[in-house]
Design an enzyme around this catalytic site. Structure first.
Site, PDB file in Angstrom:
ATOM      1  N   ASN A  26       0.879  -1.169   0.000  1.00 33.25           N
ATOM      2  CA  ASN A  26       0.000   0.000   0.000  1.00 33.25           C
ATOM      3  C   ASN A  26       0.916   1.218   0.000  1.00 33.25           C
ATOM      4  OD1 ASN A  26      -1.752   2.067   0.488  1.00 33.25           O
ATOM      5  ND2 ASN A  26      -2.700   1.150   2.302  1.00 33.25           N
ATOM      6  N   ARG A  45      -2.597  -2.005  -3.486  1.00 30.56           N
ATOM      7  CA  ARG A  45      -3.796  -1.206  -3.285  1.00 30.56           C
ATOM      8  C   ARG A  45      -3.716  -0.007  -4.232  1.00 30.56           C
ATOM      9  NH1 ARG A  45      -5.001   3.390   0.937  1.00 30.56           N
ATOM     10  NH2 ARG A  45      -7.232   3.611   0.569  1.00 30.56           N
ATOM     11  N   HIS A  66     -13.002   3.171   0.031  1.00 31.54           N
ATOM     12  CA  HIS A  66     -12.971   2.120   1.072  1.00 31.54           C
ATOM     13  C   HIS A  66     -13.690   0.848   0.603  1.00 31.54           C
ATOM     14  CE1 HIS A  66     -13.156   5.794   3.978  1.00 31.54           C
ATOM     15  NE2 HIS A  66     -11.879   5.438   3.854  1.00 31.54           N
ATOM     16  N   ARG A 121     -11.870  16.040   7.649  1.00 28.54           N
ATOM     17  CA  ARG A 121     -12.706  16.358   6.473  1.00 28.54           C
ATOM     18  C   ARG A 121     -14.126  16.664   6.935  1.00 28.54           C
ATOM     19  NH1 ARG A 121     -11.516  11.066   3.252  1.00 28.54           N
ATOM     20  NH2 ARG A 121      -9.663  10.662   4.501  1.00 28.54           N
ATOM     21  N   GLU A 124      -8.260  -5.104   4.843  1.00 29.61           N
ATOM     22  CA  GLU A 124      -8.125  -4.826   3.413  1.00 29.61           C
ATOM     23  C   GLU A 124      -6.965  -5.599   2.798  1.00 29.61           C
ATOM     24  OE1 GLU A 124      -9.218  -0.274   2.969  1.00 29.61           O
ATOM     25  OE2 GLU A 124      -8.585  -0.766   4.986  1.00 29.61           O
TER      26      GLU A 124
END
Ligand code: AMP
Length: 398
Positions: A7, A91, A180, A241, A384
């Site tokens: 990743n 990823r 996601h 965010r 993941e």
């Protein structure tokens, strides 16, 4: 049968080495501060204490090489030769509309990931750098790309389109993509397994609540709506965010405060959310603590987050015409019993109810709803990397 999962971020690189016969993690690591002074590798062989190698890593290719050195290290490594790696899974954040599933990397795939750079300018270039470095160092080893957006490609058009003139979709690909996806796919699958129900018969709302958060409606195995969109700002309150804002508010602030797009983007991505509302921290642990001590803005941030998640669950139950399960995952979802309790309170009308004792859990798979509740509520730690490793193994079919 060893698979390496990578990743690659703009200045960091995370890796895990899997034995795919047993799906066991053999080693994992994190390379930080690539291209910045003080770069280092934290490498951990499963069962051993982590070791830190302080090494200059000016760019990603050196980082990838150092990671391979760590994996080959006599004392801390797990590989005798790089030939033991059957493949590498990467990823990749954005696959646009081209990739609805994982793919083996070839020239064409690299071109499409490149074409998606304008859609994910911070992430896709870093992901590409990792793939290219790996291809250069291990040209004979298959590389697989696993996309964050892929799982959401099943959304119906009426759910992913925005009400702006249609030609902007055709010219600039503006639509909801969602993110996601690998996490939502994993935890919804696991929920079906835990509940011993067929995945393709369940209506699940998955709540991935971390520093970045998104909620997804998974209807009979397919993502049919999700709270992140064209970008990674909408939906619920996140660490820094904002979550959903009225776009006219953005225009208004830009005019009033004389902000250019770069500054406005910085405010929405880095200064808003839990940090912006609480004024304390982007880390929910700090905010929960302050709220408990009576800090009103910390309490407001917590209320806004939980209200937003609850509202999405209600909306997605309506979108799917029912709901069988709610799943909590990621840093907040897996660890915060307070957030889970606050989210589900008020959803009794749907048949969801949390048992306070069962809810007293961190980072473990567990059904936390009351016995006999119509809607099952679950905590499922996301994984993941395992999905990437599984997809990689599946695609190269050894
Ligand atoms: P992630 O992005 O998935 O790593 O999640 C990071 C978020 O999880 C941060 O806001 C952390 O504060 C939050 N988190 C981690 N552990 C806990 C905990 N024990 N209680 C509350 N929030 C937590």
């Amino acid at each position: 049968m060893k698979v390496l999962v990578l990743n690659c971020g703009s200045s960091s690189l995370k890796y895990q080495l899997f034995d795919m016969t047993t799906e066991e993690v053999l080693a994992k690591g994190l390379i930080e501060r690539i291209g910045i002074e003080g770069s280092r590798i934290k490498h951990e062989k499963t069962g051993d204490e982590p070791v830190i190698f302080d090494v200059p890593i000016p760019e990603h290719k050196t980082g990838v090489r150092k990671m391979l050195d760590a994996l080959l290290d006599e004392k801390h490594g797990l590989l005798k030769s790089l030939d033991e790696l059957i493949a590498v899974g990467h990823r990749v954040v954005h696959g646009g509309e081209k990739f609805a599933r994982s793919v083996i990397v070839d020239k064409e795939v690299l071109n499409v990931i490149e074409e998606c750079v304008p859609l994910a300018p911070l992430h896709n270039p870093a992901n590409l750098t990792g793939i290219k470095a790996m291809v250069e160092l291990l040209p004979e080893t298959p590389q697989v790309a696993v996309f964050d957006t892929a799982f959401h490609q099943t959304m119906p058009k009426y759910a992913y389109m925005y009400g702006v003139p249609y030609h902007y979709y055709e010219e600039h690909r503006v639509r909801r993509y969602g993110f996601h996806g690998t996490s939502h796919a994993y935890v919804s699958h696991r929920a079906a397994e835990i509940l011993q129900k067929p995945f393709n018969e369940l209506k699940v709302v998955t709540c991935h609540l971390g520093n970045g958060s998104s909620i997804t409606a998974v209807d009979c195995g397919k993502s049919v709506d999700t709270s992140l969109g064209f970008g990674t700002v909408p939906g619920v309150l996140m660490g820094t965010r904002s979550g959903e804002v009225d776009p006219t508010l953005v225009l208004y602030l830009m005019e009033k405060e004389n902000l250019d797009t770069k500054l406005m983007s910085h405010i929405l991505h880095k200064e808003s959310g839990i940090l912006g509302i609480s004024g304390i921290s982007s880390d929910l642990r700090d905010v929960e603590e302050a709220a408990e001590q009576g800090n009103q803005r910390a309490k407001l941030a917590l209320d806004m987050l939980c209200y937003g998640v609850r509202k999405h669950i209600g909306a997605y139950a309506a979108a799917m015409g029912g709901i069988d399960a709610i799943v909590f995952t990621a840093g907040i979802g897996e660890n915060s019993s307070t957030v889970r309790k606050m989210v589900v309170e008020g959803l009794e009308f749907l048949g969801a109810d949390v048992d306070p004792e069962k809810n007293n859990v961190r980072g473990k798979e567990r059904i936390i709803s009351t016995d006999g509740a119509k809607v099952s509520v679950l905590v499922v730690p996301t994984n993941e990397e395992l999905v990437i490793a599984r997809d990689t193994k599946e695609l190269i079919k050894v």
